[in-house]
Design a protein around this motif. Structure first.
Motif, PDB file in Angstrom:
ATOM      1  N   PHE A  94       0.724  -1.090  -0.169  1.00 63.91           N
ATOM      2  CA  PHE A  94       0.211  -0.047   0.365  1.00 63.91           C
ATOM      3  C   PHE A  94       0.849   1.462  -0.267  1.00 63.91           C
ATOM      4  O   PHE A  94       0.947   1.853  -1.164  1.00 63.91           O
ATOM      5  CB  PHE A  94      -1.109  -0.063   1.563  1.00 63.91           C
ATOM      6  N   TYR A  95       2.352   0.959   0.794  1.00 67.77           N
ATOM      7  CA  TYR A  95       2.484   2.738   0.860  1.00 67.77           C
ATOM      8  C   TYR A  95       4.035   2.857  -0.207  1.00 67.77           C
ATOM      9  O   TYR A  95       3.908   3.775  -0.670  1.00 67.77           O
ATOM     10  CB  TYR A  95       3.437   2.587   2.033  1.00 67.77           C
ATOM     11  N   PHE A  96       4.124   1.578  -1.316  1.00 67.17           N
ATOM     12  CA  PHE A  96       4.586   1.642  -2.456  1.00 67.17           C
ATOM     13  C   PHE A  96       3.745   2.329  -3.385  1.00 67.17           C
ATOM     14  O   PHE A  96       4.667   2.897  -3.851  1.00 67.17           O
ATOM     15  CB  PHE A  96       5.131  -0.025  -2.665  1.00 67.17           C
ATOM     16  N   ILE A  97       3.244   1.640  -3.366  1.00 61.14           N
ATOM     17  CA  ILE A  97       1.179   2.309  -4.610  1.00 61.14           C
ATOM     18  C   ILE A  97       1.264   3.670  -3.740  1.00 61.14           C
ATOM     19  O   ILE A  97       1.462   4.555  -4.701  1.00 61.14           O
ATOM     20  CB  ILE A  97       0.059   1.927  -4.338  1.00 61.14           C
ATOM     21  N   GLY A  98       0.913   4.188  -2.579  1.00 59.39           N
ATOM     22  CA  GLY A  98       0.626   5.503  -2.001  1.00 59.39           C
ATOM     23  C   GLY A  98       2.453   6.416  -3.007  1.00 59.39           C
ATOM     24  O   GLY A  98       1.927   7.684  -3.557  1.00 59.39           O
ATOM     25  N   ASP A  99       3.114   5.804  -2.440  1.00 58.36           N
ATOM     26  CA  ASP A  99       4.222   7.004  -2.781  1.00 58.36           C
ATOM     27  C   ASP A  99       4.533   6.989  -4.996  1.00 58.36           C
ATOM     28  O   ASP A  99       4.916   8.015  -5.039  1.00 58.36           O
ATOM     29  CB  ASP A  99       5.611   6.195  -2.664  1.00 58.36           C
ATOM     30  N   LEU A 100       3.881   6.433  -5.469  1.00 53.73           N
ATOM     31  CA  LEU A 100       4.322   6.106  -6.596  1.00 53.73           C
ATOM     32  C   LEU A 100       3.281   7.271  -6.621  1.00 53.73           C
ATOM     33  O   LEU A 100       2.885   7.771  -8.042  1.00 53.73           O
ATOM     34  CB  LEU A 100       3.620   5.308  -7.582  1.00 53.73           C
ATOM     35  N   ARG A 101       1.915   6.932  -6.684  1.00 49.37           N
ATOM     36  CA  ARG A 101       0.621   8.597  -6.890  1.00 49.37           C
ATOM     37  C   ARG A 101       1.310   9.840  -5.858  1.00 49.37           C
ATOM     38  O   ARG A 101      -0.272  10.544  -5.551  1.00 49.37           O
ATOM     39  CB  ARG A 101      -0.646   7.865  -6.571  1.00 49.37           C
ATOM     40  N   GLY A 102       1.710   9.756  -5.302  1.00 47.11           N
ATOM     41  CA  GLY A 102       1.882  10.916  -4.653  1.00 47.11           C
ATOM     42  C   GLY A 102       1.857  10.926  -3.420  1.00 47.11           C
ATOM     43  O   GLY A 102       0.593  12.403  -3.043  1.00 47.11           O
ATOM     44  N   GLN A 103       1.334  10.225  -2.342  1.00 47.37           N
ATOM     45  CA  GLN A 103       0.633   9.942  -1.826  1.00 47.37           C
ATOM     46  C   GLN A 103       1.124   9.715  -0.341  1.00 47.37           C
ATOM     47  O   GLN A 103       2.392   8.692  -0.270  1.00 47.37           O
ATOM     48  CB  GLN A 103      -0.780   9.023  -1.631  1.00 47.37           C
ATOM     49  N   ASN A 104       1.317  10.006   0.687  1.00 44.08           N
ATOM     50  CA  ASN A 104       2.393  10.535   2.082  1.00 44.08           C
ATOM     51  C   ASN A 104       1.950   9.214   3.044  1.00 44.08           C
ATOM     52  O   ASN A 104       0.794   8.742   2.280  1.00 44.08           O
ATOM     53  CB  ASN A 104       2.573  11.385   2.864  1.00 44.08           C
ATOM     54  N   LYS A 105       2.616   8.045   3.644  1.00 45.25           N
ATOM     55  CA  LYS A 105       1.358   7.587   4.460  1.00 45.25           C
ATOM     56  C   LYS A 105       0.550   7.697   5.266  1.00 45.25           C
ATOM     57  O   LYS A 105      -0.381   6.845   5.391  1.00 45.25           O
ATOM     58  CB  LYS A 105       3.020   7.292   5.761  1.00 45.25           C
ATOM     59  N   ALA A 106       0.267   8.767   5.960  1.00 50.59           N
ATOM     60  CA  ALA A 106      -0.871   9.571   6.715  1.00 50.59           C
ATOM     61  C   ALA A 106      -2.178   8.994   5.252  1.00 50.59           C
ATOM     62  O   ALA A 106      -2.810   9.119   5.680  1.00 50.59           O
ATOM     63  CB  ALA A 106      -0.673  11.174   7.434  1.00 50.59           C
ATOM     64  N   ASP A 107      -1.633  10.224   3.840  1.00 49.94           N
ATOM     65  CA  ASP A 107      -3.166   9.698   3.281  1.00 49.94           C
ATOM     66  C   ASP A 107      -3.589   7.891   3.440  1.00 49.94           C
ATOM     67  O   ASP A 107      -4.658   7.751   2.727  1.00 49.94           O
ATOM     68  CB  ASP A 107      -2.375   9.998   1.837  1.00 49.94           C
ATOM     69  N   VAL A 108      -2.185   7.281   2.944  1.00 49.34           N
ATOM     70  CA  VAL A 108      -2.631   5.677   3.142  1.00 49.34           C
ATOM     71  C   VAL A 108      -3.624   5.243   3.820  1.00 49.34           C
ATOM     72  O   VAL A 108      -3.996   4.648   4.410  1.00 49.34           O
ATOM     73  CB  VAL A 108      -1.114   4.819   2.271  1.00 49.34           C
ATOM     74  N   ASP A 109      -2.697   5.753   5.000  1.00 52.83           N
ATOM     75  CA  ASP A 109      -3.413   4.864   6.966  1.00 52.83           C
ATOM     76  C   ASP A 109      -4.331   5.698   6.582  1.00 52.83           C
ATOM     77  O   ASP A 109      -5.570   4.643   6.627  1.00 52.83           O
ATOM     78  CB  ASP A 109      -2.411   5.740   8.126  1.00 52.83           C
ATOM     79  N   ALA A 110      -5.452   6.516   6.102  1.00 52.62           N
ATOM     80  CA  ALA A 110      -6.589   6.893   6.288  1.00 52.62           C
ATOM     81  C   ALA A 110      -7.696   6.190   5.200  1.00 52.62           C
ATOM     82  O   ALA A 110      -8.594   6.542   5.346  1.00 52.62           O
ATOM     83  CB  ALA A 110      -6.883   8.614   5.953  1.00 52.62           C
ATOM     84  N   LEU A 111      -6.945   5.805   4.579  1.00 51.81           N
ATOM     85  CA  LEU A 111      -8.060   6.053   3.204  1.00 51.81           C
ATOM     86  C   LEU A 111      -7.795   3.570   3.614  1.00 51.81           C
ATOM     87  O   LEU A 111      -8.769   3.142   3.905  1.00 51.81           O
ATOM     88  CB  LEU A 111      -6.995   4.920   2.272  1.00 51.81           C
ATOM     89  N   LEU A 112      -6.900   3.048   4.498  1.00 53.80           N
ATOM     90  CA  LEU A 112      -6.715   2.483   4.801  1.00 53.80           C
ATOM     91  C   LEU A 112      -7.948   1.991   6.204  1.00 53.80           C
ATOM     92  O   LEU A 112      -8.624   0.561   6.026  1.00 53.80           O
ATOM     93  CB  LEU A 112      -5.869   1.566   5.235  1.00 53.80           C
ATOM     94  N   SER A 113      -7.920   2.948   6.730  1.00 54.42           N
ATOM     95  CA  SER A 113      -8.623   2.691   7.893  1.00 54.42           C
ATOM     96  C   SER A 113      -9.903   2.906   7.670  1.00 54.42           C
ATOM     97  O   SER A 113     -10.772   2.162   7.963  1.00 54.42           O
ATOM     98  CB  SER A 113      -8.233   3.988   8.594  1.00 54.42           C
TER      99      SER A 113
END
Length: 231
Positions: A94-113
């Protein structure tokens, strides 16, 4: 909007897909149905520039997909588990895809939550590699990964396969919530007519590579499709 013009794909003299014209409006949720070999995955592969058309082209929001990569930032897809990276954990992926798409860890964590119910405690914090997850759980990861960075076009190939009934219902909820956003266009292919009708406002049926039905979903749609495929 997605515009298909004179599109065909031929292998060794056999045409496996031929769609003269198809328009998918922005904000539509379109279901692609058909038997094995109908051309559903071929169409998605062309839409994602994984294969080259024999004739014609597809325009995705004013971008011709086989001549430019400008469609990639606003388009996301999950076709099958082979597109995952098996040696990563779900979190790493998830964090790898987020990095590719310009999303930080907090952005990804919010989606996962937001999708904890869909994960059902089987995906996160389990210290498992993706390759060691069940097919169904791999699919959960792939589907939610497509939603990272809020894409405008979401493409899901057979998303209901290998999922238990509870997860299917939760996935339907996820897709329906997405379809309420007028800025998101959703394309879903499936062998399951009921599931597709449940989540899509429009159904396109393919048979032997050709478009044979294009209907707005109504109370009669499922019966119409069942009758057609019963022949």
């Amino acid at each position: 909007m997605i515009q298909v013009n004179n599109l065909s794909k031929t292998y060794n003299g056999t045409t496996v897909l031929k769609i003269d014209n198809l328009e998918i409006k922005k904000g539509e949720s379109l279901g692609l149905v058909g038997n094995n070999g109908a051309g559903k995955t071929t169409f998605f592969s062309l839409l994602l520039d994984l294969i080259q058309p024999s004739t014609g082209h597809i325009i995705n929001n004013d971008v011709q997909v086989n001549t430019s990569e400008a469609w990639k930032p606003f388009t996301a897809s999950f076709l099958d588990e082979s597109f995952l990276i098996g040696y990563l954990t779900p979190e790493e992926y998830f964090y790898f895809i987020g990095d590719l798409r310009g999303q930080n860890k907090a952005d990804v964590d919010a989606l996962l939550s937001k999708h904890e119910e869909f994960f059902n405690g089987e995906i996160l914090n389990n210290k498992k590699y993706l390759r060691d997850l069940s097919k169904g759980n791999q699919k959960k990861v792939g589907i939610i990964a497509t939603l990272i960075s809020n894409p405008e076009v979401v493409i899901l190939d057979e998303p209901f396969a290998n999922l238990d009934p509870t997860t299917v219902n939760r996935l339907k909820k996820v897709i329906k919530e997405l379809s309420e956003n007028p800025d998101i266009t959703i394309l879903v292919s499936s062998h399951d007519l009921q599931h597709t009708v449940d989540v899509c406002s429009r159904i396109v049926a393919l048979n032997k590579g050709e478009l044979v039905k294009d209907i707005q979903t109504s109370e009669e749609t499922l019966k119409e499709l069942e009758t057609f495929f019963a022949v």
